[in-house]
Write a protein that holds these residues in place. Structure first.
Motif, short mmCIF file in Angstrom:
data_model
loop_
_atom_site.label_atom_id
_atom_site.label_comp_id
_atom_site.label_asym_id
_atom_site.label_seq_id
_atom_site.Cartn_x
_atom_site.Cartn_y
_atom_site.Cartn_z
N VAL A 174 42.01 34.53 23.03
CA VAL A 174 40.74 34.90 23.64
C VAL A 174 40.98 35.22 25.11
CG1 VAL A 174 38.36 34.21 24.10
CG2 VAL A 174 39.54 33.36 22.05
N VAL A 175 40.61 36.43 25.54
CA VAL A 175 40.82 36.86 26.92
C VAL A 175 39.46 37.11 27.55
CG1 VAL A 175 41.96 38.51 28.45
CG2 VAL A 175 42.98 37.97 26.21
N ASP A 176 39.13 36.35 28.59
CA ASP A 176 37.88 36.52 29.32
C ASP A 176 38.08 37.59 30.39
OD1 ASP A 176 35.49 36.34 30.65
OD2 ASP A 176 35.80 34.30 31.40
N LEU A 177 37.31 38.67 30.30
CA LEU A 177 37.47 39.80 31.23
C LEU A 177 36.50 39.76 32.39
CD1 LEU A 177 37.89 42.67 28.58
CD2 LEU A 177 39.68 41.39 29.77
N THR A 178 35.73 38.69 32.52
CA THR A 178 34.69 38.64 33.55
C THR A 178 35.25 38.86 34.95
OG1 THR A 178 33.52 37.02 32.19
CG2 THR A 178 32.78 37.26 34.45
N ALA A 179 36.41 38.31 35.24
CA ALA A 179 36.96 38.39 36.59
C ALA A 179 37.57 39.74 36.92
CB ALA A 179 38.01 37.29 36.79
N CYS A 180 37.73 40.62 35.94
CA CYS A 180 38.30 41.95 36.21
C CYS A 180 37.32 42.78 37.03
CB CYS A 180 38.62 42.67 34.90
SG CYS A 180 39.89 41.87 33.91
N PRO A 181 37.80 43.55 38.01
CA PRO A 181 36.88 44.39 38.80
C PRO A 181 36.22 45.44 37.95
CG PRO A 181 39.17 44.96 39.25
CD PRO A 181 39.20 43.72 38.41
N GLY A 182 34.96 45.72 38.22
CA GLY A 182 34.22 46.71 37.46
C GLY A 182 34.68 48.12 37.71
N GLU A 183 34.42 48.99 36.77
CA GLU A 183 34.88 50.38 36.89
C GLU A 183 34.16 51.15 37.98
OE1 GLU A 183 36.49 51.14 32.37
OE2 GLU A 183 34.35 51.36 32.77
N GLN A 184 33.00 50.65 38.44
CA GLN A 184 32.34 51.33 39.56
C GLN A 184 33.15 51.19 40.84
OE1 GLN A 184 31.20 48.69 37.95
NE2 GLN A 184 30.04 47.27 39.26
N GLN A 185 34.11 50.25 40.85
CA GLN A 185 34.99 50.08 42.01
C GLN A 185 36.28 50.90 41.87
OE1 GLN A 185 35.61 45.91 42.95
NE2 GLN A 185 33.62 45.36 42.09
N GLY A 186 36.41 51.60 40.77
CA GLY A 186 37.59 52.42 40.54
C GLY A 186 38.13 52.24 39.15
N ALA A 187 38.13 53.34 38.36
CA ALA A 187 38.55 53.25 36.97
C ALA A 187 40.02 52.87 36.83
CB ALA A 187 38.27 54.58 36.26
N ALA A 188 40.87 53.41 37.71
CA ALA A 188 42.30 53.13 37.62
C ALA A 188 42.60 51.66 37.88
CB ALA A 188 43.07 54.01 38.60
N GLN A 189 41.97 51.11 38.91
CA GLN A 189 42.18 49.69 39.22
C GLN A 189 41.68 48.81 38.09
OE1 GLN A 189 40.08 48.32 42.67
NE2 GLN A 189 40.85 46.22 42.51
N ALA A 190 40.52 49.16 37.54
CA ALA A 190 39.97 48.36 36.44
C ALA A 190 40.91 48.37 35.25
CB ALA A 190 38.60 48.90 36.05
N TYR A 191 41.45 49.53 34.92
CA TYR A 191 42.36 49.62 33.78
C TYR A 191 43.61 48.78 34.00
CZ TYR A 191 45.86 51.38 30.58
OH TYR A 191 46.86 51.47 29.64
N GLU A 192 44.20 48.87 35.16
CA GLU A 192 45.43 48.12 35.42
C GLU A 192 45.18 46.61 35.37
OE1 GLU A 192 48.50 49.06 35.53
OE2 GLU A 192 47.88 51.13 35.15
N THR A 193 44.03 46.18 35.88
CA THR A 193 43.72 44.75 35.87
C THR A 193 43.50 44.27 34.44
OG1 THR A 193 42.67 44.99 38.03
CG2 THR A 193 42.23 42.97 36.80
N VAL A 194 42.75 45.03 33.65
CA VAL A 194 42.50 44.67 32.26
C VAL A 194 43.81 44.66 31.49
CG1 VAL A 194 41.42 45.42 30.10
CG2 VAL A 194 40.11 45.46 32.23
N ARG A 195 44.60 45.70 31.68
CA ARG A 195 45.89 45.79 30.98
C ARG A 195 46.77 44.59 31.29
NH1 ARG A 195 50.80 47.45 32.76
NH2 ARG A 195 52.27 48.33 31.24
#
Length: 462
Positions: A174-195
């Motif tokens: 189970v991976v909680d994604l709440t702490a990942c930055p939202g895509e409104q702050q930048g799609a590339a950064q959000a993807y890298e953090t989620v990944r």
């Protein structure tokens, strides 16, 4: 032992152990004996006799068909050690045997579970949702559970994962994604953090193809602010790894075309004819009975039903209301001008990722554009159920393209789980009560600051 000469592999195996294995698998995926009969082609009577021990000499074909329904064979069971010839039987984890109406979370195998575990208290009103989630997640590699904040998406996902755990050799992550930055702050950064978060927790590599590793069930929780990143990552991981299955919870649907999506609806606040107590009322009474056992509301069901209806049947709000009646009478919760004011001062504790109801609503509202905010403010002024045509009649339309834009924005709010849809011959919409109360309570200057953090003035709603 099975003694028939033509049984081959089965004659080396203990029928009791095979039956225990089949029972464990059937319960793990949430099938009834009738459902297993439909999927295997073996009669219900044969299955019942096997499970009760009445049949100790089954036909080989029946055993093979039953095993095939669970994706295994006699040969694979023999190789795993299910035999009386020396090897120990495989570890088959069987969920607790309790009635669905009284079932909390099935006990998980801690050695093969990483991350948040399911709550242990009773899981009320979600029997059909749970059956659907278990069945879909078993056959589909990507299941998305959507719905408004506080409806119970996370709890449903964890309950389904606990049922499915025995089917995945490498267990559940189970991976909680709440702490990942939202895509409104930048799609590339959000993807890298989620990944990074997903690969770190699951151990899956982001390279290679067609490997046989990673027989996992991965739950990605709270993905609404990173739906693009999660859509992209799950697609890539499913291409690289043929075995993992994914369950995603999100207030917004994913853009992945391969996803099976299930809307988690609020609990019923009124019972259908001959359908017993509404699930929302049952949940409230259960929680009151646990927290305030001296308070008996069983003889005041219309009052409880009215309270649950005011709270839109949302389990989080109902659980908080059950806590509030320790100090405030239920009549006041129903008649108060704002239920939000009375409930928002209660810490949600382990019931939500967010500390308060306001925090949960802000989480849904923060990604909205100024245009979406304008439409939301407009429709929250409409009491009760409304149609798209009513939205257009009440909204200023300045050019030919305006009607389509307004309806598109309404659809986006529905996709964000801020507007409830009743689908029929014509679509009807309704805003959630606590969202309406929250927006009504905001002063105009506070609203402008939330809508336009860059300082731009928001146009007035008509």
């Amino acid at each position: 032992m099975v003694h028939s000469a033509d049984l081959g592999m089965v004659e080396l195996m203990d029928v009791r152990q095979i039956c225990e294995y089949l029972i464990g698998r059937r319960r793990a995926v949430g099938w009834t004996q009738e459902e297993l009969a439909e999927r295997s082609g073996v009669s219900v009577r044969t299955i019942r006799n096997l499970e009760t021990g009445a049949n100790t000499n089954p036909r080989r074909t029946s055993v093979e068909l039953l095993l095939k329904a669970f994706g295994t064979t006699l040969s694979s069971l023999s190789q795993s050690g299910l035999s009386t010839g020396g090897g120990a039987p495989p570890q088959v984890w069987i969920p607790a045997q309790r009635g669905d109406r009284d079932r909390g979370a099935d006990t998980v195998d801690p050695a093969r579970w990483r991350g948040t575990r399911p709550p242990l208290d009773a899981f009320v009103g979600r029997e059909s949702d749970l059956r659907h989630a278990v069945g879909t997640a078993r056959r589909s590699r990507l299941l998305v559970l959507t719905g408004p904040g506080g409806v119970g998406k996370t709890r449903l996902a964890l309950a389904a994962a606990s049922r499915l755990q025995p089917l995945f050799r490498d267990g559940v992550v189970v991976v909680d994604l709440t702490a990942c930055p939202g895509e409104q702050q930048g799609a590339a950064q959000a993807y890298e953090t989620v990944r990074s978060a997903v690969l770190r927790e699951t151990g899956l590599a982001h390279t290679g193809s067609g490997d046989a590793e990673g027989q996992l069930l991965v739950v990605l929780d709270s993905a609404e602010h990173v739906v693009g990143a999660v859509s992209r990552l799950t697609r890539e991981l499913m291409e690289y790894h043929p075995r993992p299955h994914f369950v995603v919870t999100s207030r917004r649907p994913l853009t992945a075309p391969s996803a099976d999506t299930w809307e988690v609806e609020p609990l019923a606040t009124e019972a259908a004819e001959d359908d017993g107590m509404p699930a929302a009322v049952e949940l409230f009474l259960r929680r009151v009975g646990s927290g305030v056992p001296t308070l008996d509301l069983s003889g005041r069901l219309p009052l409880v039903s009215a309270l649950c209806a005011r709270l839109d049947g949302l389990p989080l709000s109902i659980e908080l209301a059950a806590r509030r009646v320790r100090s405030v009478p239920a009549e006041l919760l129903v008649s108060a001008e704002s239920s939000l004011h009375l409930l928002d001062r209660i810490d949600t504790g382990g019931l939500s990722r967010h500390r308060t109801l306001t925090d949960s609503m802000r989480w849904s509202l923060e990604p909205l554009t100024s245009e979406q905010w304008l439409i939301l403010r407009h429709i929250t002024a409409i009491r009760g159920v409304f149609t798209a045509e009513e939205v257009l009649r009440g909204h200023r339309v300045d050019d030919e393209g305006e009607p389509g834009r307004v309806i598109g924005l309404l659809g986006e709010l529905a996709d964000a789980s801020l507007v409830r849809i009743r689908r029929g011959r014509r679509y009807e919409y309704e805003t959630y009560s606590l969202v309406r109360e929250y927006l009504t309570a905001l002063r105009e200057d506070e609203l402008c600051r939330e809508l336009e953090p860059d300082g731009l003035l928001m146009p007035e709603a008509s």
